[in-house]
Scaffold this motif. Sequence first.
Motif, short mmCIF file in Angstrom:
data_model
loop_
_atom_site.label_atom_id
_atom_site.label_comp_id
_atom_site.label_asym_id
_atom_site.label_seq_id
_atom_site.Cartn_x
_atom_site.Cartn_y
_atom_site.Cartn_z
N PRO A 72 0.82 -1.23 0.00
CA PRO A 72 0.00 0.00 0.00
C PRO A 72 0.84 1.27 0.00
O PRO A 72 0.52 2.23 -0.70
CB PRO A 72 -0.82 -0.13 1.29
N ALA A 73 1.95 1.28 0.78
CA ALA A 73 2.80 2.47 0.79
C ALA A 73 3.45 2.71 -0.56
O ALA A 73 3.59 3.85 -1.01
CB ALA A 73 3.88 2.31 1.88
N SER A 103 -5.96 10.06 -6.02
CA SER A 103 -5.96 9.75 -4.59
C SER A 103 -5.87 8.25 -4.40
O SER A 103 -6.15 7.46 -5.32
CB SER A 103 -7.21 10.30 -3.92
N PHE A 104 -5.54 7.85 -3.18
CA PHE A 104 -5.32 6.42 -2.90
C PHE A 104 -6.14 5.99 -1.69
O PHE A 104 -6.27 6.74 -0.71
CB PHE A 104 -3.84 6.16 -2.65
N GLN A 105 -6.67 4.77 -1.78
CA GLN A 105 -7.43 4.18 -0.68
C GLN A 105 -6.99 2.73 -0.50
O GLN A 105 -6.68 2.02 -1.47
CB GLN A 105 -8.94 4.22 -0.95
N SER A 106 -6.97 2.27 0.74
CA SER A 106 -6.62 0.89 1.04
C SER A 106 -7.67 0.29 1.96
O SER A 106 -8.06 0.92 2.96
CB SER A 106 -5.23 0.82 1.72
N HIS A 107 -8.15 -0.91 1.62
CA HIS A 107 -9.21 -1.56 2.39
C HIS A 107 -8.74 -2.96 2.80
O HIS A 107 -8.22 -3.72 1.97
CB HIS A 107 -10.50 -1.68 1.55
N GLY A 108 -8.94 -3.26 4.05
CA GLY A 108 -8.55 -4.58 4.54
C GLY A 108 -7.08 -4.60 4.92
O GLY A 108 -6.34 -3.63 4.74
N VAL A 151 -7.35 5.37 -6.87
CA VAL A 151 -6.71 4.06 -6.86
C VAL A 151 -7.00 3.41 -5.52
O VAL A 151 -6.79 4.03 -4.46
CB VAL A 151 -5.19 4.17 -7.07
N SER A 152 -7.47 2.18 -5.54
CA SER A 152 -7.78 1.48 -4.29
C SER A 152 -7.26 0.05 -4.35
O SER A 152 -7.24 -0.59 -5.40
CB SER A 152 -9.30 1.48 -4.04
N ILE A 153 -6.82 -0.41 -3.17
CA ILE A 153 -6.40 -1.81 -3.01
C ILE A 153 -7.31 -2.42 -1.95
O ILE A 153 -7.45 -1.88 -0.85
CB ILE A 153 -4.93 -1.92 -2.57
N THR A 154 -7.91 -3.56 -2.30
CA THR A 154 -8.84 -4.22 -1.39
C THR A 154 -8.36 -5.65 -1.15
O THR A 154 -8.20 -6.43 -2.11
CB THR A 154 -10.27 -4.25 -1.97
N ALA A 155 -8.13 -5.98 0.11
CA ALA A 155 -7.70 -7.33 0.48
C ALA A 155 -8.90 -8.10 1.00
O ALA A 155 -9.57 -7.67 1.96
CB ALA A 155 -6.61 -7.27 1.54
N GLN A 156 -9.20 -9.21 0.36
CA GLN A 156 -10.27 -10.10 0.79
C GLN A 156 -9.70 -11.49 1.03
O GLN A 156 -8.60 -11.80 0.56
CB GLN A 156 -11.38 -10.14 -0.28
N PRO A 157 -10.43 -12.35 1.74
CA PRO A 157 -9.88 -13.68 2.04
C PRO A 157 -9.51 -14.48 0.80
O PRO A 157 -8.57 -15.28 0.82
CB PRO A 157 -11.01 -14.36 2.82
N LEU A 161 -6.90 -10.50 -3.94
CA LEU A 161 -6.38 -9.14 -3.78
C LEU A 161 -6.81 -8.38 -5.02
O LEU A 161 -6.54 -8.79 -6.15
CB LEU A 161 -4.85 -9.15 -3.68
N ARG A 162 -7.47 -7.23 -4.79
CA ARG A 162 -8.06 -6.48 -5.90
C ARG A 162 -7.49 -5.06 -5.94
O ARG A 162 -7.41 -4.39 -4.91
CB ARG A 162 -9.59 -6.44 -5.75
N VAL A 163 -7.10 -4.64 -7.13
CA VAL A 163 -6.58 -3.29 -7.34
C VAL A 163 -7.48 -2.60 -8.37
O VAL A 163 -7.62 -3.11 -9.49
CB VAL A 163 -5.12 -3.32 -7.83
N ASP A 164 -8.07 -1.47 -7.98
CA ASP A 164 -8.98 -0.73 -8.87
C ASP A 164 -8.42 0.65 -9.16
O ASP A 164 -7.91 1.33 -8.26
CB ASP A 164 -10.37 -0.58 -8.23
N VAL A 165 -8.54 1.06 -10.42
CA VAL A 165 -8.18 2.42 -10.84
C VAL A 165 -9.41 3.00 -11.56
O VAL A 165 -9.78 2.54 -12.64
CB VAL A 165 -6.96 2.44 -11.78
N ARG A 166 -10.04 4.01 -10.93
CA ARG A 166 -11.26 4.62 -11.49
C ARG A 166 -10.97 6.06 -11.89
O ARG A 166 -10.23 6.77 -11.20
CB ARG A 166 -12.40 4.59 -10.47
N ASP A 167 -11.57 6.48 -12.99
CA ASP A 167 -11.43 7.88 -13.40
C ASP A 167 -12.77 8.40 -13.90
O ASP A 167 -13.69 7.62 -14.20
CB ASP A 167 -10.36 8.01 -14.49
N ASP A 168 -12.89 9.71 -13.96
CA ASP A 168 -14.14 10.33 -14.43
C ASP A 168 -13.96 10.90 -15.83
O ASP A 168 -14.57 11.92 -16.18
CB ASP A 168 -14.58 11.43 -13.46
N GLY A 169 -13.14 10.23 -16.63
CA GLY A 169 -12.82 10.73 -17.95
C GLY A 169 -13.85 10.40 -19.00
O GLY A 169 -15.01 10.04 -18.71
#
Length: 417
Positions: free
Chosen positions: A268-269, A284-289, A324-330, A333-341
Amino acid sequence: MTSRAQTDGARGILAPVRFGRALQIVLLALIVVCALRYALRHEDAEALPLVLAGAALLAAAAVLRPLVPRRGAWPAAWTLVVVALWVVLTLTAPSFAWCAVPLAFAVLQILPFWPASAVVAVMTGVVIAAELRLAEEFDPTMIAGPIGIAFATVVAYRALDREARARQQLVDELTATQSDLAAAEHRAGALAERARLSREIHDSVGQDLSSIHLLLQAAEQQWERRPDAARAQVRTAADAARSGLEEVRRVVRDLAPSELDGVAGSLPAAVEQVVADAAGIDASFQSHGVIGDVPLPVAAAVIRTVRGALANVAEHAGATRAVVSITAQPDELRVDVRDDGAGFDADPIARRDRARQRRSSGRGRGLDGIEERITALGGTLEIESTPGEGTTLSAVFPASVLAAGSDSSVFGEGDVR
């Protein structure tokens, strides 16, 4: 393929069989026994000295067999000389007919099949003549027996020879197939490595150069009106140039992205650093889990995917913001990049057409390169986009990939923790 037997001058159907020492011992033993038998039964015969001399000469030839050169015609010459001595000796003293057995094996071992068959036929005729001389009356089994034994022996060993040659051919074909397969795997590995390096250069050096280009363009536009901001952008471009140079060195050394250094292996860092360094877009960046152990190949793929996706957003999407978000699930591992373009048509056919146009115009690999990197590690790439409604890029790595990657690293290094 040339066998060792052929290079040794042995070309018979028994050439692959290594029993020369056994044949030598048997032949010497039979010569001694037959000589003793003849001496005991023909003490007063005038031919006794000649027979014993012939037996000694035959034994000497058998003893000298290991000294005969193995290459060329020497083995065949030795065989024919010994057979000729035996013929003369057997016609003189029929007792030596028993020596035909080891001699026949030697003939079948050294001479080619048809010459060996002719020599064995002659030897069979000599044995029959010797047996008839010893017999008090005519016995047809003395003719049929040696012929039948000689014929059965030659035919049996001929069949064994053909089977052995067929097996050797299969072994040779298998060896050739394995060599071709190894060469094909080498070529495939080389092509895969070329594709990997192409992706690494595009998503590291290429993106740095793209950022430098955008920063310098912005600095040029603001140089007169906002010189301080323009100088700051030039400094940022210089930092990007240094980063690109270091990345080139790392790609050459096949190391992980530089963002993984100095952050205690925290994925994440490292991703947050990439987001913070993104040029030309408010990201911006977000981390979940809880992000646990992540294998280095997966971490490197995530870093380069995020970097490449943000560069594409800044250059092509016309977006004002990206998340940009990273989501850790059991289970993944999911990495999402969303834009409003501006978005685009995410249909696979339309994507292939755009990729073809990019390659024809000399541009990078774009989403195809990102997808190839992810799928090579066992992950999947999901793209959701509609014209005018922005884009979401999702890289998904199942838990099995993360567990397997912990045991074997593409980069040959340990895990990112």
